[in-house]
Design an enzyme around this catalytic site. Structure first.
Site, PDB file in Angstrom:
ATOM      1  N   LYS A 191     -61.673 -21.590 125.228  1.00 33.63           N
ATOM      2  CA  LYS A 191     -60.987 -22.032 123.817  1.00 33.63           C
ATOM      3  C   LYS A 191     -59.642 -21.434 123.807  1.00 33.63           C
ATOM      4  CE  LYS A 191     -60.406 -21.959 119.239  1.00 33.63           C
ATOM      5  NZ  LYS A 191     -58.938 -21.848 119.064  1.00 33.63           N
ATOM      6  N   GLU A 267     -62.197  -7.808 123.432  1.00 32.46           N
ATOM      7  CA  GLU A 267     -60.929  -6.956 123.456  1.00 32.46           C
ATOM      8  C   GLU A 267     -59.883  -7.160 122.300  1.00 32.46           C
ATOM      9  OE1 GLU A 267     -59.742  -5.576 126.555  1.00 32.46           O
ATOM     10  OE2 GLU A 267     -61.658  -6.109 127.533  1.00 32.46           O
ATOM     11  N   CYS A 302     -50.973  -6.516 122.934  1.00 31.69           N
ATOM     12  CA  CYS A 302     -52.243  -5.900 122.385  1.00 31.69           C
ATOM     13  C   CYS A 302     -52.052  -4.223 122.673  1.00 31.69           C
ATOM     14  CB  CYS A 302     -53.839  -6.199 123.151  1.00 31.69           C
ATOM     15  SG  CYS A 302     -53.547  -6.261 124.787  1.00 31.69           S
ATOM     16  N   GLU A 401     -52.437  -2.451 112.672  1.00 30.11           N
ATOM     17  CA  GLU A 401     -51.660  -3.180 113.608  1.00 30.11           C
ATOM     18  C   GLU A 401     -50.831  -4.250 113.064  1.00 30.11           C
ATOM     19  OE1 GLU A 401     -53.882  -6.073 116.323  1.00 30.11           O
ATOM     20  OE2 GLU A 401     -52.913  -5.152 117.989  1.00 30.11           O
TER      21      GLU A 401
HETATM   22  P1  NAD Z   1     -57.263 -14.010 116.182  1.00 25.83           P
HETATM   23  O1  NAD Z   1     -58.313 -13.244 116.376  1.00 25.83           O
HETATM   24  O2  NAD Z   1     -56.590 -14.548 115.036  1.00 25.83           O
HETATM   25  O3  NAD Z   1     -57.569 -15.311 117.001  1.00 25.83           O
HETATM   26  C1  NAD Z   1     -57.891 -15.198 118.438  1.00 25.83           C
HETATM   27  C2  NAD Z   1     -58.621 -16.344 118.766  1.00 25.83           C
HETATM   28  O4  NAD Z   1     -59.991 -16.568 118.303  1.00 25.83           O
HETATM   29  C3  NAD Z   1     -58.030 -17.923 118.633  1.00 25.83           C
HETATM   30  O5  NAD Z   1     -58.300 -18.398 119.759  1.00 25.83           O
HETATM   31  C4  NAD Z   1     -58.606 -18.170 117.255  1.00 25.83           C
HETATM   32  O6  NAD Z   1     -58.579 -19.569 117.326  1.00 25.83           O
HETATM   33  C5  NAD Z   1     -59.965 -17.792 117.523  1.00 25.83           C
HETATM   34  N1  NAD Z   1     -60.674 -17.636 116.277  1.00 25.83           N
HETATM   35  C6  NAD Z   1     -60.096 -17.563 114.842  1.00 25.83           C
HETATM   36  N2  NAD Z   1     -61.099 -17.383 114.071  1.00 25.83           N
HETATM   37  C7  NAD Z   1     -62.479 -17.747 114.789  1.00 25.83           C
HETATM   38  C8  NAD Z   1     -63.773 -17.504 114.301  1.00 25.83           C
HETATM   39  N3  NAD Z   1     -63.979 -17.388 112.848  1.00 25.83           N
HETATM   40  N4  NAD Z   1     -64.605 -17.725 115.103  1.00 25.83           N
HETATM   41  C9  NAD Z   1     -64.438 -17.871 116.319  1.00 25.83           C
HETATM   42  N5  NAD Z   1     -62.949 -17.716 116.780  1.00 25.83           N
HETATM   43  C10 NAD Z   1     -62.086 -17.772 116.034  1.00 25.83           C
HETATM   44  O7  NAD Z   1     -56.231 -13.212 117.069  1.00 25.83           O
HETATM   45  P2  NAD Z   1     -54.601 -13.750 117.378  1.00 25.83           P
HETATM   46  O8  NAD Z   1     -53.976 -13.519 116.259  1.00 25.83           O
HETATM   47  O9  NAD Z   1     -54.568 -14.951 118.225  1.00 25.83           O
HETATM   48  O10 NAD Z   1     -53.978 -12.499 118.518  1.00 25.83           O
HETATM   49  C11 NAD Z   1     -53.559 -11.480 117.951  1.00 25.83           C
HETATM   50  C12 NAD Z   1     -54.762 -10.193 117.965  1.00 25.83           C
HETATM   51  O11 NAD Z   1     -55.300 -10.325 119.419  1.00 25.83           O
HETATM   52  C13 NAD Z   1     -54.037  -8.920 117.829  1.00 25.83           C
HETATM   53  O12 NAD Z   1     -55.110  -8.160 116.915  1.00 25.83           O
HETATM   54  C14 NAD Z   1     -54.044  -8.316 119.238  1.00 25.83           C
HETATM   55  O13 NAD Z   1     -54.146  -6.840 119.551  1.00 25.83           O
HETATM   56  C15 NAD Z   1     -55.244  -8.932 120.076  1.00 25.83           C
HETATM   57  N6  NAD Z   1     -54.949  -8.953 121.264  1.00 25.83           N
HETATM   58  C16 NAD Z   1     -55.860  -8.218 121.954  1.00 25.83           C
HETATM   59  C17 NAD Z   1     -55.682  -7.894 123.503  1.00 25.83           C
HETATM   60  C18 NAD Z   1     -56.483  -6.967 124.134  1.00 25.83           C
HETATM   61  O14 NAD Z   1     -56.322  -7.063 125.409  1.00 25.83           O
HETATM   62  N7  NAD Z   1     -57.163  -5.962 123.619  1.00 25.83           N
HETATM   63  C19 NAD Z   1     -54.690  -8.924 123.997  1.00 25.83           C
HETATM   64  C20 NAD Z   1     -53.811  -9.710 123.447  1.00 25.83           C
HETATM   65  C21 NAD Z   1     -54.082  -9.915 121.953  1.00 25.83           C
END
Ligand code: NAD
Length: 497
Positions: A191, A267, A302, A401
């Site tokens: 997804k 992650e 990240c 963050e």
């Molecule tokens: P997000 O958590 O908003 O979304 C991530 C994914 O989760 C998307 O596909 C989204 O559609 C889905 N999602 C949203 N609400 C959900 C729910 N209620 N249930 C299940 N899935 C849901 O994150 P983002 O804004 O897309 O990305 C930014 C974040 O990701 C930052 O916090 C960043 O640090 C983190 N990140 C971490 C790493 C790592 O390797 N640790 C790498 C990249 C990004």
């Protein structure tokens, strides 16, 4: 290696963007309801395409296809060497289509094209090759029992893996999850984020062109709180592998607790510290990498080193160097090769960045450079690389963050103080120490609470080395051979001879 050529990029960028549909059981299809959502371009704020606004019923269908393929053994029971051949072909196809994939991704999430080409298809192909090559070289184990017993440890695929990924590097992060999961013999439902789904569609199409059997890798698009939640709550998903925010990570653990206790690997975000001592071997290199580590992809990384701490005696001079690098960055259309930095992925992320800067200034931070949105007439989501100095631990910009181009800087006097700064947030994803003192470097590696410690560099680690967080940055690791363990069950056989 794909060459960058402005004319080719322009030609690819002018092609109509595809619709981000679903791929279930090898078939490309709209959401069952026919509903779609608009994809907005971060480059100019204009509608770019649509994605399938899928429902829980669509997720059921994708999970059922994954389960059917798994139980039928079309992938899971294939010889590892045969799985390897398909995965290697997939990597080749990704590389052959690298520029097309990179341009599609940039139109969707705004990453500059150079970073996207290296960080997305090129990295994804390398990851897929790594796990493909590994899978026919790992075996089970025999434990050292008494002679009349044979004790075997089998490594079995877990079954159906749900992978939920963010928008910053969809192919790189997608490959970190999908490649070890598929290599180990699982079936997957992937997804992508609503803000980065176009290149993922082509990525999954190429897997099928490489010979992946239908049902082994399914793609489901839609809203996180609908589709992501349905995957999280699903009774027939065995493992959830997630990259994204801590807020959603918490929900996934709750969904698992409320459904079938599926394993959940997270992650999450970070607030990674970058500690520069006066005896760093090369302060110019340290300054250049400090700027790159926070401003690459506009800080939407990240592991971005969003907190800088510099030994007091070199604080002002070092900050000047970092500011010079920040000011030299060319912000603008991410598809133009003369720009070094593109757009933030969406309007909310731009607003979040502006709010974070305003709050830090109101809390007493000093602005060293940047601080404002840029190119607002374009309709796109651009922001200056921003450095805030003399921050204090109580400030929001130190604790939370931003995921934008904002560096929070301060000074320290002693090693102990540097360690206190490093460990003063709830996160623990990445970190760096710059010093010529080998003993100090080893002490710092031991004392910094984070999944990764760089010494005299920031980033550059490859797929052989794990990436995972401690504390509220998550659990489990992507990358490295250890990532395979997330997608395997150990089964013990105890045989009386
Ligand atoms: P997000 O958590 O908003 O979304 C991530 C994914 O989760 C998307 O596909 C989204 O559609 C889905 N999602 C949203 N609400 C959900 C729910 N209620 N249930 C299940 N899935 C849901 O994150 P983002 O804004 O897309 O990305 C930014 C974040 O990701 C930052 O916090 C960043 O640090 C983190 N990140 C971490 C790493 C790592 O390797 N640790 C790498 C990249 C990004």
């Amino acid at each position: 290696m794909t060459q960058l050529d402005q004319q080719r990029i322009d030609a690819l960028a002018q092609a109509p963007a595809p619709k981000a549909l679903n791929i279930i059981d090898g078939q490309t299809m709209a959401a069952d309801s026919g509903q779609e959502m608009v994809i907005t371009s971060p480059i100019d704020g204009q509608p770019l395409s649509t994605l399938a606004d899928s429902s829980a019923q669509d997720v059921d269908r994708a999970v059922a296809a994954a389960r059917r393929s798994f139980e039928a053994g079309v992938w899971s029971a294939m010889a590892p060497s045969a799985r390897k051949a398909v995965l290697l072909k997939w990597a080749d196809l990704i590389e052959a289509n690298a520029l097309e994939l990179a341009v599609l991704g940039v139109r969707d999430n705004g990453t500059d094209i150079r970073t996207a080409l290296k960080g997305e298809p090129t990295s994804a192909a390398a990851t897929i090759r790594f796990y493909a090559e590994a899978i026919d070289k790992r075996g089970g184990e025999i434990t050292p029992t008494k002679p009349d017993v044979l004790s075997l440890i089998h490594k079995e695929p877990v079954g159906v893996v749900g992978a939920i990924i963010p928008w910053n590097f969809p192919l790189m992060i997608g490959a970190w999850k999908v490649a070890p999961a598929l290599a180990a013999g699982n079936s997957v439902v992937l997804k992508p984020s609503e803000d980065a789904c176009l290149s993922t569609l082509r990525f999954v199409e190429l897997a099928h062109e490489a010979g992946l059997p239908p049902g082994a890798l399914n793609l489901i698009n839609g809203r996180g709180p609908v589709v992501g939640q349905a995957l999280g709550l699903h009774m027939d998903v065995d493992v959830l592998a997630f990259t994204g925010s801590g807020a959603v990570g918490r929900k996934l653990m709750d969904y698992a607790a409320r459904s079938n206790l599926k394993r959940v690997y997270l992650e999450l975000g970070g607030k990674s510290p970058n500690l520069v001592f006066a005896d760093a071997p090369d302060l110019d290199a340290a300054a250049a990498q400090t700027a790159a580590s926070i401003f690459r992809n506009n800080g939407q990384v990240c592991v971005a080193a969003s907190r800088l701490a510099v030994e007091r005696s070199i604080y002002d001079a070092f900050l000047d160097k970092v500011c010079a690098h920040a000011e030299a960055l060319q912000i603008g259309n991410p598809l133009h090769l003369n720009n070094t930095t593109g757009a933030l992925a969406n309007a909310a992320q731009l607003q979040k960045t502006k709010d974070a800067v305003a709050l830090a200034l109101s809390e007493g931070a000093e602005l060293s450079t940047g601080g404002h949105a840029l190119l607002t007439d374009s309709g796109g989501y651009y922001h200056q690389p921003t450095i805030l100095r003399d921050v204090t631990p109580d400030m929001s910009v130190v604790q939370n963050e931003v995921f934008g181009p904002v560096l929070a800087a301060r000074s320290f006097e002693t090693e102990d103080e540097a360690i206190r700064i490093a460990n003063e947030t709830v996160f623990g994803l990445s970190s760096a120490v710059w010093t010529s003192n080998l003993s100090r470097a080893h002490r710092m590696i031991g004392r910094i609470k984070s999944g990764q410690v760089h010494v005299n560099c920031f980033s550059g680690s490859d797929v052989t080395s794990p990436l995972g967080g401690v504390r509220q940055s998550g659990n489990g690791s992507d990358k490295s051979l250890h990532a395979l363990e997330k997608y395997e069950n150990l089964k013990a056989a105890w045989i009386q001879l």
